[in-house]
Design an enzyme around this catalytic site. Structure first.
Site, PDB file in Angstrom:
ATOM      1  N   CYS A  42     -30.270 -20.085 -22.813  1.00 27.32           N
ATOM      2  CA  CYS A  42     -29.283 -20.325 -21.757  1.00 27.32           C
ATOM      3  C   CYS A  42     -28.534 -21.630 -21.979  1.00 27.32           C
ATOM      4  CB  CYS A  42     -29.987 -20.339 -20.402  1.00 27.32           C
ATOM      5  SG  CYS A  42     -28.898 -20.787 -19.063  1.00 27.32           S
ATOM      6  N   CYS A  47     -25.678 -18.977 -21.716  1.00 25.05           N
ATOM      7  CA  CYS A  47     -24.907 -19.107 -20.465  1.00 25.05           C
ATOM      8  C   CYS A  47     -24.041 -20.360 -20.388  1.00 25.05           C
ATOM      9  CB  CYS A  47     -25.864 -19.147 -19.267  1.00 25.05           C
ATOM     10  SG  CYS A  47     -27.319 -18.122 -19.419  1.00 25.05           S
ATOM     11  N   LYS A  50     -21.292 -20.723 -23.162  1.00 24.61           N
ATOM     12  CA  LYS A  50     -20.397 -19.571 -22.899  1.00 24.61           C
ATOM     13  C   LYS A  50     -19.453 -19.882 -21.745  1.00 24.61           C
ATOM     14  CE  LYS A  50     -21.251 -16.924 -19.877  1.00 24.61           C
ATOM     15  NZ  LYS A  50     -22.226 -15.851 -19.861  1.00 24.61           N
ATOM     16  N   ALA A 114     -44.785 -22.469 -33.020  1.00 22.29           N
ATOM     17  CA  ALA A 114     -46.185 -22.259 -32.658  1.00 22.29           C
ATOM     18  C   ALA A 114     -46.505 -20.776 -32.794  1.00 22.29           C
ATOM     19  CB  ALA A 114     -46.431 -22.726 -31.233  1.00 22.29           C
ATOM     20  N   GLY A 177     -20.707  -3.051 -25.677  1.00 21.98           N
ATOM     21  CA  GLY A 177     -20.005  -2.836 -24.408  1.00 21.98           C
ATOM     22  C   GLY A 177     -20.778  -3.409 -23.239  1.00 21.98           C
ATOM     23  N   TYR A 179     -22.787  -7.266 -21.598  1.00 18.65           N
ATOM     24  CA  TYR A 179     -22.409  -8.610 -21.145  1.00 18.65           C
ATOM     25  C   TYR A 179     -21.718  -9.433 -22.246  1.00 18.65           C
ATOM     26  CZ  TYR A 179     -25.615  -8.372 -17.061  1.00 18.65           C
ATOM     27  OH  TYR A 179     -26.242  -8.052 -15.895  1.00 18.65           O
ATOM     28  N   ILE A 180     -22.417  -9.597 -23.374  1.00 18.84           N
ATOM     29  CA  ILE A 180     -21.940 -10.559 -24.369  1.00 18.84           C
ATOM     30  C   ILE A 180     -20.649 -10.072 -25.014  1.00 18.84           C
ATOM     31  CG2 ILE A 180     -22.521 -11.735 -26.534  1.00 18.84           C
ATOM     32  CD1 ILE A 180     -25.445 -11.750 -25.639  1.00 18.84           C
ATOM     33  N   GLU A 183     -17.770 -10.475 -22.448  1.00 19.91           N
ATOM     34  CA  GLU A 183     -17.441 -11.886 -22.193  1.00 19.91           C
ATOM     35  C   GLU A 183     -16.730 -12.499 -23.390  1.00 19.91           C
ATOM     36  OE1 GLU A 183     -20.965 -12.856 -18.941  1.00 19.91           O
ATOM     37  OE2 GLU A 183     -21.227 -13.594 -20.975  1.00 19.91           O
ATOM     38  N   ARG A 200     -19.781   2.144 -28.327  1.00 16.52           N
ATOM     39  CA  ARG A 200     -20.229   3.503 -28.696  1.00 16.52           C
ATOM     40  C   ARG A 200     -20.051   4.526 -27.570  1.00 16.52           C
ATOM     41  NH1 ARG A 200     -26.832   3.038 -29.056  1.00 16.52           N
ATOM     42  NH2 ARG A 200     -27.218   2.214 -26.977  1.00 16.52           N
ATOM     43  N   ASP A 304     -37.309 -13.273 -21.164  1.00 18.69           N
ATOM     44  CA  ASP A 304     -36.754 -12.195 -21.997  1.00 18.69           C
ATOM     45  C   ASP A 304     -37.766 -11.581 -22.958  1.00 18.69           C
ATOM     46  OD1 ASP A 304     -34.469 -12.974 -20.722  1.00 18.69           O
ATOM     47  OD2 ASP A 304     -33.273 -13.271 -22.526  1.00 18.69           O
ATOM     48  N   HIS A 437      -9.001 -16.252   6.855  1.00 19.57           N
ATOM     49  CA  HIS A 437      -7.683 -15.952   6.319  1.00 19.57           C
ATOM     50  C   HIS A 437      -6.972 -17.219   5.876  1.00 19.57           C
ATOM     51  CE1 HIS A 437      -4.233 -13.375   5.805  1.00 19.57           C
ATOM     52  NE2 HIS A 437      -3.481 -14.207   6.498  1.00 19.57           N
ATOM     53  N   GLU A 442     -12.002 -12.255   2.406  1.00 18.29           N
ATOM     54  CA  GLU A 442     -11.988 -11.726   3.773  1.00 18.29           C
ATOM     55  C   GLU A 442     -12.000 -10.189   3.782  1.00 18.29           C
ATOM     56  OE1 GLU A 442      -8.282 -12.243   6.064  1.00 18.29           O
ATOM     57  OE2 GLU A 442      -7.291 -12.769   4.191  1.00 18.29           O
TER      58      GLU A 442
END
Ligand code: NDP
Length: 451
Positions: A42, A47, A50, A114, A177, A179-180, A183, A200, A304, A437, A442
């Site tokens: 991230c 994130c 990005k 590790a 197709g 998120y990444i 974006e 695809r 993840d 408004h 709204e």
């Protein structure tokens, strides 16, 4: 049996750091190892950088919108190296903050890979020594996946490399197709790069509400992103300075860069899981129960690497639940319901709860409230970008069970909407709330019933 540590965490990303800091603050002796940079995907290569790239690319749209508001925007130019350098400075700062916070909490940090040696032993590769721990937390995250069966697949970059390109390409082909892919297609297009997105399936963001996907298609095309749908790569070739990308639909695309964004995989290869007897699923993800415990009693996994809901705030909350349960005598279970999500496309998407289709598939009879309009700012700017708001309501109770938005700043809206929705708000209660408004937001309290 005494161990070197009460808790040893492998992976200093969002989840691992939170679990370790809290456990240490509650009095546990905690060690943590990180083979790359502290902060994880991230902060270092996800994130955060990005979002800086998103901000940078949005300026080009603002310059266009400025004219009808009376501004004369002269010749503008963009310097990629400036953006990358400033982004790097900020990532360095955040990386240091993470390190400092670990130290302040009393966690011992090892800058080392590790690997597990057995159920209680961790081998620190760079230090070439072993440490032992009563409990072990695996929080190593994921890594981008590329399709190695495609000839020339290694000519493509991934989200790991895109933040460090020497030059901004003139043209790019992005595969995926999700998120990444979306974006980065928007980032590149906003920065003036000739951008083609190859996916695809027939509709992007397959698991999102289909009205949102359909609207996103239109907006991407208006922003100049070329879409190649229902097709995948067959081959990538380097021809002089260009990459030639062949597709199953018979077309060949020529570009300076090719970017894979076809998903991520848990980073479990070579971790020694088999030596400790830790079970993984077919995709390599560590299998855990509702309390983040693996099949081995003292070994836990969050984030993840478990491939549950691959989002930073989820990993953090899983880390908190673990630490509260084991080191603060406060049994805590992670709640996966109504997690708000956003895609930082241009315009962005914000969503929480069930899509119309998911509700129907679950046998829930629904009322749909929706509206699709051009926000005020875009009218004067002569910008065709529209906003779509859709609320999915359970007919029997009037409860809002899903909310799906696309348009300027909707991630900010969906975070706030997620609060009442998570707590069972009805659409009658939405409507009983006075509008503010003039805002785009709204409209959410005045949506007409669509079905
Ligand atoms: P996603 O799962 O979002 O999307 C992967 C895309 O690749 C899908 O469109 C998928 O198609 C496609 N795909 C998968 N396999 C192949 C293949 N063999 N050939 C062609 N296309 C393929 O993954 P991302 O890599 O975009 O992101 C990874 C994860 O990171 C996300 O799931 C998300 O959890 C997280 N993330 C979150 C962000 C945010 O919150 N804004 C931003 C970036 C990442 P199909 O849909 O048909 O399966």
């Amino acid at each position: 049996m005494s161990y070197d540590y009460d808790l040893f965490t492998i992976g200093a990303g969002s989840g691992g750091v939170r679990a370790s800091r809290l456990a240490s603050q509650y009095g546990a002796r905690v060690g943590i190892a990180e083979e790359s940079r502290v902060g994880g995907t991230c902060v270092i290569r996800g994130c955060v950088p990005k979002k800086f790239f998103v901000y940078a690319s949005e300026f080009s749209h603002a310059f266009k919108d400025a004219g009808p508001y009376g501004w004369t925007v002269g010749d503008v130019s963009f310097d990629w190296k400036t953006l990358v350098a400033n982004k790097d400075t900020e990532i360095d700062r955040l990386n240091q903050i993470y390190i400092t916070n670990l130290k302040k909490a009393g966690v011992e940090l090892f800058q080392s890979r590790a690997e597990l040696k057995d159920q209680h032993t961790i081998h620190l590769v760079e230090e070439n020594r072993d440490v032992t721990a009563e409990k072990i937390m695996i929080a190593v995250g994921g890594t981008p996946w590329t399709d190695e069966s495609i000839e020339g697949h290694d000519l493509g970059i991934t989200s790991n490399e895109v933040f460090h390109l020497e030059e901004l390409p003139d043209s790019v082909v992005v595969a995926g197709g999700g998120y990444i892919a979306i974006e980065f297609a928007c980032i590149f297009a906003g920065l003036g790069v000739d951008t083609t997105l190859v996916y695809r399936g027939p509709t992007l963001l397959r698991n999102f509400d289909q009205d949102i996907s359909a609207q996103l298609h239109k907006e991407l095309e208006q922003k100049g992103v070329k879409l190649e749908l229902s097709t995948i790569f067959t081959k990538i070739e380097q021809v002089e300075s260009k990459k030639h990308v062949s597709l199953t639909n018979g077309k060949m695309l020529v570009a300076d860069q090719v970017m894979w964004a076809v998903g991520r995989r848990p980073k479990t290869v070579g971790l020694g899981l088999e030596k400790a007897g830790v079970e993984t699923n077919r995709g390599g993800a560590i299998v855990t129960d509702d309390h983040h415990k693996t099949n081995v009693d003292n070994i836990y996994a969050i984030g993840d690497v478990t491939d549950r809901v691959n989002l930073t705030p989820v990993a953090i909350r899983e880390g908190v639940a673990f630490a509260e349960t084991h080191y603060n005598n406060t049994p805590t279970t992670m709640d996966y319901e109504f997690i708000p999500k956003a895609v930082f496309s241009q315009p962005p998407v914000g969503t929480v709860g069930l899509s119309e289709q998911e509700a129907k598939d679950a046998g829930i009879e629904v009322d749909i409230y929706k509206s699709d309009f051009r926000p005020m700012k875009n009218i004067l700017a002569e910008n065709p970008e529209r906003m779509l708001m859709k609320v999915v309501v359970e007919k029997a109770t009037d409860k809002v069970i899903g909310c799906h938005l696309i348009g300027h700043e909707v991630p900010e809206m969906i975070q706030c909407l997620a609060i009442p929705i998570k707590h069972g708000v009805t659409y009658a209660e939405f409507k009983a709330t006075c509008a503010l408004h003039p805002t785009a937001a709204e409209e959410i309290v005045m949506l007409p019933k669509a079905s």
